[in-house]
Scaffold this motif. Structure first.
Motif, PDB file in Angstrom:
ATOM      1  N   ILE A  68       0.839  -1.203   0.000  1.00 25.52           N
ATOM      2  CA  ILE A  68       0.000   0.000   0.000  1.00 25.52           C
ATOM      3  C   ILE A  68       0.871   1.247   0.000  1.00 25.52           C
ATOM      4  CG2 ILE A  68      -1.680   1.307   1.353  1.00 25.52           C
ATOM      5  CD1 ILE A  68      -2.856  -1.355   2.267  1.00 25.52           C
ATOM      6  N   LEU A  69       1.956   1.229   0.788  1.00 31.36           N
ATOM      7  CA  LEU A  69       2.864   2.374   0.796  1.00 31.36           C
ATOM      8  C   LEU A  69       3.554   2.547  -0.555  1.00 31.36           C
ATOM      9  CD1 LEU A  69       4.540   1.986   4.316  1.00 31.36           C
ATOM     10  CD2 LEU A  69       2.820   3.660   3.631  1.00 31.36           C
ATOM     11  N   MET A  70       3.976   1.463  -1.163  1.00 32.44           N
ATOM     12  CA  MET A  70       4.660   1.544  -2.453  1.00 32.44           C
ATOM     13  C   MET A  70       3.712   1.917  -3.581  1.00 32.44           C
ATOM     14  SD  MET A  70       7.835   0.992  -1.858  1.00 32.44           S
ATOM     15  CE  MET A  70       8.447   0.733  -3.518  1.00 32.44           C
ATOM     16  N   ARG A  71       2.412   1.741  -3.365  1.00 34.64           N
ATOM     17  CA  ARG A  71       1.442   2.099  -4.403  1.00 34.64           C
ATOM     18  C   ARG A  71       1.488   3.586  -4.706  1.00 34.64           C
ATOM     19  NH1 ARG A  71      -0.669   3.042  -8.210  1.00 34.64           N
ATOM     20  NH2 ARG A  71      -2.631   2.314  -9.139  1.00 34.64           N
ATOM     21  N   VAL A  83       7.546  -5.269  -6.726  1.00 32.90           N
ATOM     22  CA  VAL A  83       6.978  -4.986  -5.404  1.00 32.90           C
ATOM     23  C   VAL A  83       6.040  -6.104  -4.971  1.00 32.90           C
ATOM     24  CG1 VAL A  83       5.431  -3.445  -4.139  1.00 32.90           C
ATOM     25  CG2 VAL A  83       7.251  -2.492  -5.562  1.00 32.90           C
ATOM     26  N   VAL A  84       5.167  -6.541  -5.857  1.00 25.43           N
ATOM     27  CA  VAL A  84       4.210  -7.597  -5.501  1.00 25.43           C
ATOM     28  C   VAL A  84       4.927  -8.915  -5.250  1.00 25.43           C
ATOM     29  CG1 VAL A  84       2.229  -8.918  -6.306  1.00 25.43           C
ATOM     30  CG2 VAL A  84       2.338  -6.463  -6.747  1.00 25.43           C
ATOM     31  N   ALA A  85       5.853  -9.286  -6.121  1.00 23.48           N
ATOM     32  CA  ALA A  85       6.578 -10.544  -5.930  1.00 23.48           C
ATOM     33  C   ALA A  85       7.432 -10.503  -4.667  1.00 23.48           C
ATOM     34  CB  ALA A  85       7.448 -10.829  -7.149  1.00 23.48           C
ATOM     35  N   PHE A 153      -2.146  -3.240  -7.981  1.00 27.37           N
ATOM     36  CA  PHE A 153      -1.334  -2.761  -9.102  1.00 27.37           C
ATOM     37  C   PHE A 153      -1.886  -3.186 -10.456  1.00 27.37           C
ATOM     38  CE2 PHE A 153       1.530  -2.697  -5.492  1.00 27.37           C
ATOM     39  CZ  PHE A 153       2.202  -1.493  -5.653  1.00 27.37           C
ATOM     40  N   GLY A 154      -3.045  -3.841 -10.483  1.00 29.23           N
ATOM     41  CA  GLY A 154      -3.648  -4.226 -11.748  1.00 29.23           C
ATOM     42  C   GLY A 154      -2.874  -5.306 -12.494  1.00 29.23           C
ATOM     43  N   GLY A 206      14.471  -7.408  -1.656  1.00 30.18           N
ATOM     44  CA  GLY A 206      13.477  -8.143  -2.413  1.00 30.18           C
ATOM     45  C   GLY A 206      12.290  -7.325  -2.845  1.00 30.18           C
ATOM     46  N   VAL A 207      11.875  -6.381  -2.024  1.00 33.25           N
ATOM     47  CA  VAL A 207      10.677  -5.594  -2.331  1.00 33.25           C
ATOM     48  C   VAL A 207      11.007  -4.400  -3.210  1.00 33.25           C
ATOM     49  CG1 VAL A 207       8.808  -4.231  -1.321  1.00 33.25           C
ATOM     50  CG2 VAL A 207       9.523  -6.364  -0.236  1.00 33.25           C
ATOM     51  N   LEU A 208      12.103  -3.710  -2.931  1.00 34.32           N
ATOM     52  CA  LEU A 208      12.438  -2.524  -3.717  1.00 34.32           C
ATOM     53  C   LEU A 208      12.813  -2.915  -5.140  1.00 34.32           C
ATOM     54  CD1 LEU A 208      14.549  -0.503  -1.131  1.00 34.32           C
ATOM     55  CD2 LEU A 208      12.121  -0.272  -1.693  1.00 34.32           C
TER      56      LEU A 208
END
Length: 274
Positions: A68-71, A83-85, A153-154, A206-208
């Motif tokens: 949600i923050l990265m959105r 981000v999702v993976a 993120f669609g 991993g997220v960034l």
């Protein structure tokens, strides 16, 4: 031939049965790996079920919150897939790496390894059983995080089935690393610290999105076991995934998992004999 009662023999004279050396007791059959592994897995799963469910909720909530923050920063494209993976595999890292390092660190400090050392189970069954039980708790949280991330993120949901391979392979790699950290740490506090540092590395690397990282950080990212699970999952969000690259990433993740679990088994043998 006359039979002399044993009571009539002089002192110091033994009968044939008493004079014969005692026969060694027959040993039972050696415990096999797979039945022992199943027994340890069921025991760990039943013991940790109540205590780990709240922590699994925390891991899932943390990963969803990060997405949600990265959105607000990431719009779409390759960065959204990363981000999702990465957030999905982060649930695996929280449980399999962080909590397993704490568990084995506390088990070593409290003398629990002595209990397992007295059981007729191979050391590999103890490590694999505990790692499998902890990794099993990550399945619901990882699936929920992936579905929520795709909705945010669609991204398409068509290839979420690849999590069937990503979760056990990334879980094995991270669980082996977590178990090794917990068994090699001299103090349980240090095991907890190392587990949290490992989870922080999985979060940051991993997220960034890797496109925004310096080259040195990218090299460190390639050394993290969960990176290949993240890459394999992220590749499946494109309209036409390159399945050769996906299988290659999963293969690397599996090899790292075998190596990390072998190191954890060695660390268990080392800690159990001390």
């Amino acid at each position: 031939m006359s039979v002399v009662p044993a009571g009539a023999l002089p002192a110091g004279v033994l009968t044939a049965e008493e004079a014969a050396p005692p026969r060694p007791a027959a040993l039972g059959p050696r415990a096999r790996l797979w039945p022992s592994l199943a027994a340890v897995y069921r025991a760990q799963l039943s013991r940790a079920r109540v205590a780990r469910i709240p922590l699994l909720f925390v891991a899932t909530f943390q990963s969803v919150g990060i997405m949600i923050l990265m959105r607000g920063v990431v719009d779409g494209g390759g960065e959204a897939r990363a981000v999702v993976a990465g957030s999905s595999v982060l649930v695996v890292a929280f449980v399999a790496l962080n909590l397993l390092a704490q568990y084995f660190g506390q088990l070593r400090a409290s003398g629990g390894l002595d209990h397992y050392a007295t059981l007729p189970v191979p050391p590999a069954a103890v490590v694999l059983g505990a790692a499998g039980a902890y990794a099993s708790f990550t399945v619901p949280g990882t699936v929920v995080t992936a579905v929520v991330g795709c909705a945010l993120f669609g991204l398409p949901l068509a290839h979420l089935w690849v999590l069937v391979a990503v979760i056990p392979l990334a879980g094995a790699a991270l669980a082996g690393l977590g178990a090794a950290l917990g068994l090699l740490a001299p103090r349980p506090e240090l095991a907890t610290l190392l587990g949290q540092l490992g989870m922080s590395a999985a979060l940051l690397l991993g997220v960034l999105p890797p496109e925004r990282m310096p080259e040195a950080v990218r090299l460190a990212r390639d050394l993290l076991p969960s990176t290949y699970g993240v890459e394999a999952f992220a590749r499946t969000f494109v309209p036409h995934p390159d399945w050769a690259h996906v299988l290659g990433d999963l293969a690397v993740c599996g090899v790292v998992g075998v190596i990390s679990l072998a190191v954890a088994t060695w660390a268990y043998r080392r800690a159990a004999v001390r």
